[in-house]
Each structure stands twice: as C-alpha cells, then as structure tokens.
Design an enzyme around this catalytic site. Sequence first.
Site, PDB file in Angstrom:
ATOM      1  N   HIS A 335      41.504  35.319  37.349  1.00  0.00           N
ATOM      2  CA  HIS A 335      41.316  36.314  36.280  1.00  0.00           C
ATOM      3  C   HIS A 335      40.550  37.554  36.708  1.00  0.00           C
ATOM      4  O   HIS A 335      40.244  38.394  35.870  1.00  0.00           O
ATOM      5  CB  HIS A 335      40.575  35.695  35.094  1.00  0.00           C
ATOM      6  N   LYS A 523      34.524  45.057  24.295  1.00  0.00           N
ATOM      7  CA  LYS A 523      34.798  44.175  25.430  1.00  0.00           C
ATOM      8  C   LYS A 523      33.456  43.808  26.040  1.00  0.00           C
ATOM      9  O   LYS A 523      32.434  44.372  25.666  1.00  0.00           O
ATOM     10  CB  LYS A 523      35.688  44.868  26.458  1.00  0.00           C
ATOM     11  N   ARG A 524      33.433  42.861  27.002  1.00  0.00           N
ATOM     12  CA  ARG A 524      32.184  42.560  27.681  1.00  0.00           C
ATOM     13  C   ARG A 524      31.621  43.816  28.330  1.00  0.00           C
ATOM     14  O   ARG A 524      32.355  44.708  28.726  1.00  0.00           O
ATOM     15  CB  ARG A 524      32.405  41.480  28.751  1.00  0.00           C
ATOM     16  N   LYS A 529      34.023  48.253  33.684  1.00  0.00           N
ATOM     17  CA  LYS A 529      34.758  48.592  32.472  1.00  0.00           C
ATOM     18  C   LYS A 529      34.399  50.003  31.993  1.00  0.00           C
ATOM     19  O   LYS A 529      35.099  50.598  31.217  1.00  0.00           O
ATOM     20  CB  LYS A 529      34.485  47.569  31.380  1.00  0.00           C
ATOM     21  N   THR A 631      43.197  42.188  27.331  1.00  0.00           N
ATOM     22  CA  THR A 631      44.018  41.671  26.237  1.00  0.00           C
ATOM     23  C   THR A 631      43.665  42.426  24.952  1.00  0.00           C
ATOM     24  O   THR A 631      44.499  42.524  24.048  1.00  0.00           O
ATOM     25  CB  THR A 631      43.785  40.160  26.018  1.00  0.00           C
ATOM     26  N   LYS A 635      45.883  43.905  21.582  1.00  0.00           N
ATOM     27  CA  LYS A 635      45.551  43.719  20.162  1.00  0.00           C
ATOM     28  C   LYS A 635      45.498  45.068  19.444  1.00  0.00           C
ATOM     29  O   LYS A 635      45.964  45.207  18.310  1.00  0.00           O
ATOM     30  CB  LYS A 635      44.204  42.989  20.021  1.00  0.00           C
TER      31      LYS A 635
HETATM   32  C1  8GP Z   1      39.125  38.476  32.236  1.00  0.00           C
HETATM   33  C2  8GP Z   1      39.583  39.782  32.855  1.00  0.00           C
HETATM   34  O1  8GP Z   1      38.470  40.614  33.087  1.00  0.00           O
HETATM   35  C3  8GP Z   1      40.544  40.471  31.904  1.00  0.00           C
HETATM   36  O2  8GP Z   1      41.055  41.630  32.497  1.00  0.00           O
HETATM   37  C4  8GP Z   1      41.682  39.525  31.552  1.00  0.00           C
HETATM   38  O3  8GP Z   1      42.482  40.093  30.563  1.00  0.00           O
HETATM   39  C5  8GP Z   1      41.130  38.213  31.043  1.00  0.00           C
HETATM   40  O4  8GP Z   1      40.258  37.638  31.992  1.00  0.00           O
HETATM   41  C6  8GP Z   1      42.203  37.185  30.758  1.00  0.00           C
HETATM   42  O5  8GP Z   1      43.016  37.021  31.878  1.00  0.00           O
HETATM   43  N1  8GP Z   1      38.236  37.795  33.136  1.00  0.00           N
HETATM   44  C7  8GP Z   1      37.248  37.031  32.666  1.00  0.00           C
HETATM   45  O6  8GP Z   1      37.068  36.827  31.480  1.00  0.00           O
HETATM   46  C8  8GP Z   1      36.398  36.437  33.685  1.00  0.00           C
HETATM   47  O7  8GP Z   1      36.602  36.636  34.868  1.00  0.00           O
HETATM   48  N2  8GP Z   1      35.385  35.692  33.254  1.00  0.00           N
HETATM   49  C9  8GP Z   1      34.528  35.061  34.165  1.00  0.00           C
HETATM   50  C10 8GP Z   1      33.127  35.289  33.972  1.00  0.00           C
HETATM   51  C11 8GP Z   1      33.722  34.023  33.606  1.00  0.00           C
END
Ligand code: 8GP
Length: 791
Positions: A335, A523-524, A529, A631, A635
Amino acid sequence: MSKKKLKDFFKQSISSHIKANSGQDVSQATEAEVWAALSRAIIEHVADNWAETKKAYDKTRQEHYLSAEFLVGRSTLNNLVNLDIYDEAKDALKDLGFDLTSILEEENDAALGNGGLGRLAACFMDSSATLDMPVTGYGILYRHGLFKQVFDNGYQVETPDVWMEDDFAPVVPHRDEKQRIELATGDVYAVPYDLPITGYHTDNVNTLRLWKAEPLTPFDIHDFNAGNFQEALEEKNQAEDIWRVLYPNDTTHEGKVLRLKQQYFFASASVKDIIRRHKENHGDLRTFAEFNSLQLNDTHPVIAIPELIRLFMEEGIEFDEASEIAKATFAYTNHTVLAEALEKWDINIVKELIPNVYSVIEKIDAKFRAELAEIDAHPGKIEYMSMIHDGQVHMAWLASYVSYSINGVAQLHTDILRKDTLHDWEDIYPGKINNKTNGVTPRRWLRNTNPELSALITKLLGNEDWVKHADKLEELLPFADDKKVLKQFLDVKKIKKQQLADMVETSLGIKVDVDAQFDIMIKRLHEYKRQLLDAFYILDLYYRIKENPQEDWTPRVFFFGAKAASGYVRAKTIIKFINEIAELINNDSDVNNIIKVVFVENYNVSKAEVLFPAADLSEQISMAGKEASGTGNMKFMMNGALTIGTLDGANVEINGQVGDENMFLFGAKEEEIVEILPSYDPKVPYEKTPGLKRVVDTLIDGTFSDDNQGLFQDLYNSLMVGDWDQADQYYVLGDFASYREAKDRAAVEFNDKETWARKAWINISKSGVFSSDRTIREYVEDIWKIEETKI
Ligand code: 8GP
C-alpha cells in the site's frame, strides 16, 4: 416475511433484548440501550442466513483477508439498507416511542483502523458480501482504537477513544473457538468476536472475525491471597495490552515488542482458525491451498507465513512441502512505497518473542538463498533480497518471496513497484506483480451518506440497480446537458453543504457560508500528502485579500480533517500551523466574510460521511509518485466534487475517466520529479515565486507562536536547509506556483455555477469504475480464484 411481520418482529425483539439486558421495559430505556437492542435484533434477524453462509463457504474454496485495520465506522444504517429493512425498523421504533435517526446517532464508530488501508479493507468486506463471495476478514478488536484527537491551543492531543464499553452489541463472541497463542512472554488465549457483514440485497452474510486477547488464568489466586494484588493481575494486564490500541507508539523497545506481539497474536489465531476449519471440512492438510487463499493486507500480517509453515510442520509435514503449500496460499498487497512503511524487525526481538517462528524464518531464508544461487543470481543481490540481513527480518521481502501474487493499488503505484521498490522481484519472478486499482463501496459512500443525490440518480435511471452495478452511473452522462437536472444537482449539493455547516457550527462554533466554495482536504496528516502546500496557499490568499480587499474574490471555506501519528512530531507541527492560520483568518473581519478555515477535530468515518457529499473541490495534492492510490479522491468524485490534484496514484485514472477539462491538474509529474530532485534547490522557488517567501517566513518571523518550542523552526528547516535529498523532499515549494494557478482558476470557474455543475455531473457519471465491486471482481478473477457462492 411481510412488512407487517417484520415490523412486529423488530418491536418484539428490541423489547425483549432490552428486558434481558436491563430488566426494564423499553419505555424506560435510554437511546443508547435502544441502539444496542436494535443491533441485537439485526443479528437475530440474520442469524440463520449467517450460519448457512458459513456452512456454504466451508464447502468451497475461500479467501481469508488478514488486516491489522478494518476502519468500519458505524454499521447499523448500512445493515438496515443492505437488508432492505430500514422502513420496518423505523416504524417499529416509532411504535415504541423512538426516532430511528436519533437512535442511529448513538452508535460510536468502530475505530479499528487508521487510514486508507483500513478503510479499503472495510469497503472490500462490503463488496465481497454484496457479490456473494466466500471471503472472511480477520483482525483485532482494539479496545481503544487508534486515539481520539482533541485540539488544545491548536496542538493535537491524543486521548483514549472509548468507542466500546465492556461489550459492543454488534459483535458476537465464539468462546468455543478460542485459540491458544504461544509467546515467550507467556501464552494467551485469542477469543474471536464476529461482526456480521451484510451485503446489499442478498441473503449471504459474511464474517469479520476480530480477536481479543485473554489471560490463561484470570488472576493469580495465591498472589491475591497473599495480598499482592498488582502481581495477581499481571498476566491479565499483559494480555489486555495486546488488544488495547492500534499501532502503539513504536519509538521505544517495549513499543516495538508490543507491535510484533499484536501482529503475531492475530496472525497466529487466524491461521489456526483457518486450519481448524479446513481440517473439519476437508480432512487432509495437503489440500489446504486448493481450498484456501490468504490475502496479506500490507506487511502487518506477514508473520502468518512462517506461522502457517510451523503449524504444518507440527502436523508432520516436512518443511519443503509446507513451504510449497504456503507459496500457493499467500498473496500480498503493498500500500505504499515509503521506505519507513516496509516493516523490518530486529532479529533479537523476533528471536526472543517467538523463537520457534524465527527458526522457520531462517529456513525460509536459506531456501530462498539456495533458489537464487541456483539461477546464478549475483551474491550482492541475494544478500539484499533475503529475508534476514543487516540484523533484521524484512517482512516485505518475506511476503514478496513466498506470495504467489504481489499487487499494487493503482496503475502508477504498480509501475513504481515494478521499476523501483520491488524491481528485483519483478526481474526474478516476472508476472508476480500485478495491479488492482482500489475502489470504494457505493453503498456507504453514495447511497447511504448521500440519500438526496441517490434519490435523484434513481429517479433519472428509473431504478436502484446502480447501487449494485455502479457502471450504470455512466447512463447519467447525457443529463450533463440537461439544465433542469444540473439545477437539481446544485440543490442537493446545497443541502449537503448545509448539513456540514450545521455540524461545524454545533461542534466548533464556526459559522460558514454555504454559497462559498467548499474546498476539502481530509486524509491522514503526512508530509508527502502536502497539507502544508494547501496551508501556504490559504495564507498567501489571505495576504492577497488584505492587500486588495476590493477585488472580486470568490467566497471560500477551506476544510481540513487529519490525525497525525502520535510519534510524528513534524506532522503534528503542521496541524498546529494550520490551526494558527485558521485563528488568524477566522478572527480577521477584513477577510472572514470571504474566506474561512475549519479544521475538523477527530476526523473519522462518521465525519467523513458528512464531509464528502458537501465538497465542491477535492484536494489530492501529494507529491507525484508518493500516494499509492488514494480512495478519498474516489469518494469525492462519486459525490460530485471536482478534483484539484497532481498526476499521482489513482488521480491518474480519474483523469483518464474525466479528462483534463473536468479536473484541475497541476504540479510536476512523477517522471519529472525523478529528473528534478537531484539538482533541486528550494531557495529558487522561495525567492522567485511571488508571495511564497512571505508565507514560508511566517514559520520563523514571529507571525505565529509555537510557544517557543522550536517546532515551526524545524518545519522551516525541513523546507529550506540541507542538500537536495533533505530540503523540501516533498517539493512543496517547487509545486507552489502551479498549485496556486490551478486553485485560483478553480475559484474563478466556481462562479459559473452551471458549467461547474456540468463538470461535477460528468465526474459522478464516470465514477462507476471506482466501485470496490469492480476491484473485488478483479481480485476474485486474477488472484483469489474463488466463485460466487449464493445461499
Ligand atoms: C494507503 C495509501 O497511502 C493510499 O494511497 C491507498 O489508497 C490506501 O493505502 C489503500 O490502498 N496506505 C496506508 O494506509 C498505509 O500504508 N498504512 C500503513 C501505516 C499503516
């Protein structure tokens, strides 16, 4: 069941659950008690189908989705709509003297996740159930979730999220299926709690199995009787630490050990559970891979690989055969390409906590090295790719070797995995890396969060088929030229903006103008970002308005929602910086009738459900090459917001759907960034871009206060000081001019309401491909090889 019967069932069931739980009549119950009783009534309603679904899946090949996070949010509304029993439940409650809408507000978010990866897992659960696919989720029932964010003088402060009391009504325990987990620090039990996952208009009910840790003995009675009360509870407390929070801070040694413990705990429990079911239903362990596939959602569950092999060896299967079964069983999703997220564990931590598992990892490592030597791979390459080197266990490498599939989450991300992050694996195992572009469930993110827009869509299309077949949204395209429809769309948008405005006024006391452009970044919080880029823009705009108050400025409200990881100081500094800007702007009467800034506290799924439908402009502004997919971008699009974004992650595919003219693209592309960065000097844009120096300098010139902690100075240094690979690593200053041009243009274009609505409508019409149903179908066909199993 007839409507009348269903309603009577709910009345009866809710009343008796309340009686059983509290010994009181329903008329005496609180709204929270009624919500809990409603949850139990729903379980009662689906119980037979749920049991039948499990039985049907156990006969066939099934998928098991292992994830440290499932960011489910609230379930009740989703269940009522999926099961098509909303009206009956509403009428039943009305007869009992309660209002369904306010009962639903009693539900806390199941805070079992952190960000994109966790919400994706939740969307996948919804889609798998809706498509009648034999998929079971496995995770942890975190007692206090991630954390609850509160702002204190603009600083993020983490407090425990008390989302579940001792009991959480929508889950059902299965104590008879508990597993014993072996840890060098002392064994614990893993007890499963099952959350029913309903699908949209289907009888199938899938399962999300969440593990809770319990001590083997509740307390030490000898210690207790000797008056050593603390010691008596030590084992219990140690077990409870395992499921206390998601992602405990791992900056200390103890924190690291706890994280590995959590990962092993849920991986081991899940694998044992899957093996148990397989043995019960098919007997022979050697057919395991024929009937089971395990998807590893990122590296957190990867320890399941050596655990599975270890358990097979305990059953008398030789290592070589066991590892071949594992190779046919596991699939891995990556991810992120950020190096810090490719987990590594110090050998000593693994050896000390789970010595028997470590020795299996050593065997896997030796097998891998031998296989590579066989094909004459370069020794340096073998060393780099092996699971154990540099004193660490490399979880992503372990996953990449053993898994039969490695997938990225958007086309650009998968390309980067192939050519960069995992290029050695691509060389040696061509074809193993594949792409599965993310998606989001249109049930939660359109049908349920935006019933007003959904009603309009259903009216235009003649039926609700689009909820299950999102590709039908494309049939909305011709209405892009229908002025009446566009007007109706704008009316809906205004209702959704009003709902957000009301939420903000109630919770934060900030009044916003619903005719203003709602520009939203949720978002986080992470440097890549680039919330900071948005913040600099807003501050620059503030100064421009101050200088030129007479100009025809478009009224705008800038919304943020973001949590920063508790140990990520710089991300927390950015939150403080944005809150300082908000203070300045919202209290300046020269500008606060034109622009406002709202930082929504404790951003979570429920708040997201109010924010997405209200957006005019969707901020997707990561440095190209860094955002795996995103994602939230999908949305927003589904709810008729236009994207301002870089060509990163799934933005590239959104652009492919709607074209340049229906979004606001800006910034350096991924291939350009690669060229630019080695000779990039942030001082050049800093000096040359009009307005930029002024806003960057506010970090150090006393405009804002961080109470003399040096936080803003550090943020400034991160942008301005050091060589190319240190200063402004995320190209904030480099992309500023282009971002400003695009965002200014979006503000001007917003004034032409009809053209804007037309573009938004095209976005909605083209969003069907971003349904997670499409994504799940691709996993099913290319990776999982499972079949629709309808009960
Ligand atoms: C996220 C990605 O940052 C995002 O672009 C993507 O849409 C999403 O995964 C689903 O695929 N990544 C994370 O949430 C991630 O890497 N989390 C780790 C810290 C636990």
